[in-house]
Design a protein around this motif. Structure first.
Motif, PDB file in Angstrom:
ATOM      1  N   PHE A 111      13.761  -3.503  -1.625  1.00  0.00           N
ATOM      2  CA  PHE A 111      14.628  -3.668  -2.801  1.00  0.00           C
ATOM      3  C   PHE A 111      14.306  -4.979  -3.499  1.00  0.00           C
ATOM      4  N   GLY A 112      13.859  -4.898  -4.770  1.00  0.00           N
ATOM      5  CA  GLY A 112      13.627  -6.122  -5.534  1.00  0.00           C
ATOM      6  C   GLY A 112      12.285  -6.155  -6.230  1.00  0.00           C
ATOM      7  N   GLY A 113      12.080  -7.181  -7.008  1.00  0.00           N
ATOM      8  CA  GLY A 113      10.839  -7.360  -7.762  1.00  0.00           C
ATOM      9  C   GLY A 113      10.864  -6.598  -9.079  1.00  0.00           C
ATOM     10  N   ALA A 114       9.843  -6.875  -9.873  1.00  0.00           N
ATOM     11  CA  ALA A 114       9.718  -6.200 -11.173  1.00  0.00           C
ATOM     12  C   ALA A 114       9.436  -4.711 -10.936  1.00  0.00           C
ATOM     13  N   PRO A 115       9.693  -3.869 -11.939  1.00  0.00           N
ATOM     14  CA  PRO A 115       9.442  -2.439 -11.749  1.00  0.00           C
ATOM     15  C   PRO A 115       8.020  -2.176 -11.227  1.00  0.00           C
ATOM     16  N   GLY A 116       7.923  -1.361 -10.208  1.00  0.00           N
ATOM     17  CA  GLY A 116       6.623  -0.991  -9.633  1.00  0.00           C
ATOM     18  C   GLY A 116       6.175  -1.873  -8.477  1.00  0.00           C
ATOM     19  N   ILE A 117       6.735  -3.071  -8.371  1.00  0.00           N
ATOM     20  CA  ILE A 117       6.271  -4.017  -7.341  1.00  0.00           C
ATOM     21  C   ILE A 117       6.716  -3.599  -5.930  1.00  0.00           C
ATOM     22  N   ALA A 118       7.968  -3.164  -5.805  1.00  0.00           N
ATOM     23  CA  ALA A 118       8.440  -2.745  -4.471  1.00  0.00           C
ATOM     24  C   ALA A 118       7.609  -1.561  -3.976  1.00  0.00           C
ATOM     25  N   GLU A 119       7.280  -0.633  -4.872  1.00  0.00           N
ATOM     26  CA  GLU A 119       6.457   0.531  -4.507  1.00  0.00           C
ATOM     27  C   GLU A 119       5.062   0.068  -4.066  1.00  0.00           C
ATOM     28  N   ALA A 120       4.483  -0.865  -4.853  1.00  0.00           N
ATOM     29  CA  ALA A 120       3.140  -1.346  -4.524  1.00  0.00           C
ATOM     30  C   ALA A 120       3.144  -2.083  -3.187  1.00  0.00           C
ATOM     31  N   ALA A 121       4.189  -2.881  -2.948  1.00  0.00           N
ATOM     32  CA  ALA A 121       4.292  -3.608  -1.673  1.00  0.00           C
ATOM     33  C   ALA A 121       4.444  -2.604  -0.527  1.00  0.00           C
ATOM     34  N   ALA A 122       5.261  -1.588  -0.738  1.00  0.00           N
ATOM     35  CA  ALA A 122       5.479  -0.581   0.307  1.00  0.00           C
ATOM     36  C   ALA A 122       4.179   0.168   0.596  1.00  0.00           C
ATOM     37  N   ALA A 123       3.406   0.455  -0.445  1.00  0.00           N
ATOM     38  CA  ALA A 123       2.140   1.174  -0.256  1.00  0.00           C
ATOM     39  C   ALA A 123       1.176   0.327   0.581  1.00  0.00           C
ATOM     40  N   THR A 124       1.089  -0.972   0.280  1.00  0.00           N
ATOM     41  CA  THR A 124       0.223  -1.854   1.079  1.00  0.00           C
ATOM     42  C   THR A 124       0.753  -1.930   2.511  1.00  0.00           C
ATOM     43  N   GLY A 125       2.080  -2.001   2.639  1.00  0.00           N
ATOM     44  CA  GLY A 125       2.701  -2.056   3.968  1.00  0.00           C
ATOM     45  C   GLY A 125       2.316  -0.840   4.811  1.00  0.00           C
ATOM     46  N   ARG A 126       2.313   0.330   4.193  1.00  0.00           N
ATOM     47  CA  ARG A 126       1.963   1.565   4.909  1.00  0.00           C
ATOM     48  C   ARG A 126       0.525   1.541   5.405  1.00  0.00           C
ATOM     49  N   VAL A 127      -0.359   0.948   4.583  1.00  0.00           N
ATOM     50  CA  VAL A 127      -1.772   0.881   4.974  1.00  0.00           C
ATOM     51  C   VAL A 127      -1.943  -0.131   6.114  1.00  0.00           C
TER      52      VAL A 127
END
Ligand code: UDP
Length: 247
Positions: A111-127
């Motif tokens: 939860f947080g960050g500019a639009p799209g950032i949480a998704e991008a962070a989560a995607a890197t986290g998954r990798v």
């Protein structure tokens, strides 16, 4: 695991735990389904609280763990005569907890960050952490009216760990205000960590971190932080004054 007694830095509690002790404490709380509210307190946060009584009270009474983030807090604690074993940086703790979550199967909400950032962070986290379950994501720019639906989405996601990257003090105030309603066990503010994990902002190189120069790196990369950083010399003065009074 018992958490260590907090020491007092400028009237604020700081728990002198190592990274491993902090992880064990959080893991034990999540396993016991006990809510745990974690603040990683750098010098900037300790200074914000000096001029914000509500934030000060929150750190004193609502936070379960206030960890020594940043070279400033560690220096401040040690200068006042306390045994602060090491720096527990918010970003490092966040990554370690993603690793734990992936192994334990604990769903995580970003939860947080500019639009799209949480998704991008989560995607890197998954990798980076195979098996990591991302319960959901939401950006950090919202109106007061949207808060109930954000809380409902977090709860419906089944998340066990909630990371709020709204910057201090907003993230801590938000987590404290919603504390009774939130279901995830871990509630932790992590500032700009999603920007770093998403690759939008670079962390200082290891040698600069070791030389306690992370603040300088951040200042050079984001000169707009200058006004915020004026709090750091003021922190040094306050600590030296407090030490003088103590001696
Ligand atoms: N942010 C947010 N909502 C807001 C204000 C800030 O989600 O209303 C985010 C912002 O996009 C950034 C983070 O909060 O990702 C704050 O980062 P900062 O570098 O200030 O935090 P620090 O790491 O220094 O604590």
């Amino acid at each position: 695991m018992q958490k260590k007694q907090a020491v007092s830095i400028l009237d604020l509690p700081v728990h002198p735990l190592t990274m491993e002790e902090a992880i064990t404490f959080i893991q034990t709380s999540v396993q016991a389904q006990k809510p745990v509210f974690v603040v990683t307190a750098n010098a900037e946060i300790l200074m914000l609280a000096q001029d914000d009584p509500a934030y000060k009270e929150l750190l004193q009474t609502k936070a379960d763990l206030v960890l020594p983030d940043g070279a400033g807090t560690v220096w401040g604690g040690r200068t006042l005569g306390y045994d602060i074993p090491e720096r527990v940086a918010g970003y490092d703790l966040f990554l370690r907890l993603l690793d734990v979550a992936a192994h334990q199967g604990w769903p995580v909400y970003f939860f947080g960050g500019a639009p799209g950032i949480a998704e991008a962070a989560a995607a890197t986290g998954r990798v980076r952490y195979p098996g990591l379950k991302v319960a959901g994501t939401h950006n950090g720019y919202f109106t007061e009216e949207q808060v109930p639906e954000i809380v409902a989405a977090i709860n419906a996601s089944g998340a066990q760990l909630l990371f709020a990257a709204l910057g201090a003090p907003k993230q801590e105030k938000w987590l404290a205000a919603q504390a009774e309603k939130l279901q995830p066990c871990l509630r932790m503010g992590i500032g700009g960590s999603f920007d770093v994990l998403a690759g939008k902002v670079k962390r200082a190189p290891a040698w600069m971190q070791e030389a306690r120069l992370e603040w300088l790196y951040r200042l050079l990369k984001q000169p707009s932080r200058f006004t915020r950083m004026l709090a750091l010399p003021q922190f040094v003065v306050r600590i030296l004054t407090a030490k003088h009074k103590k001696d």
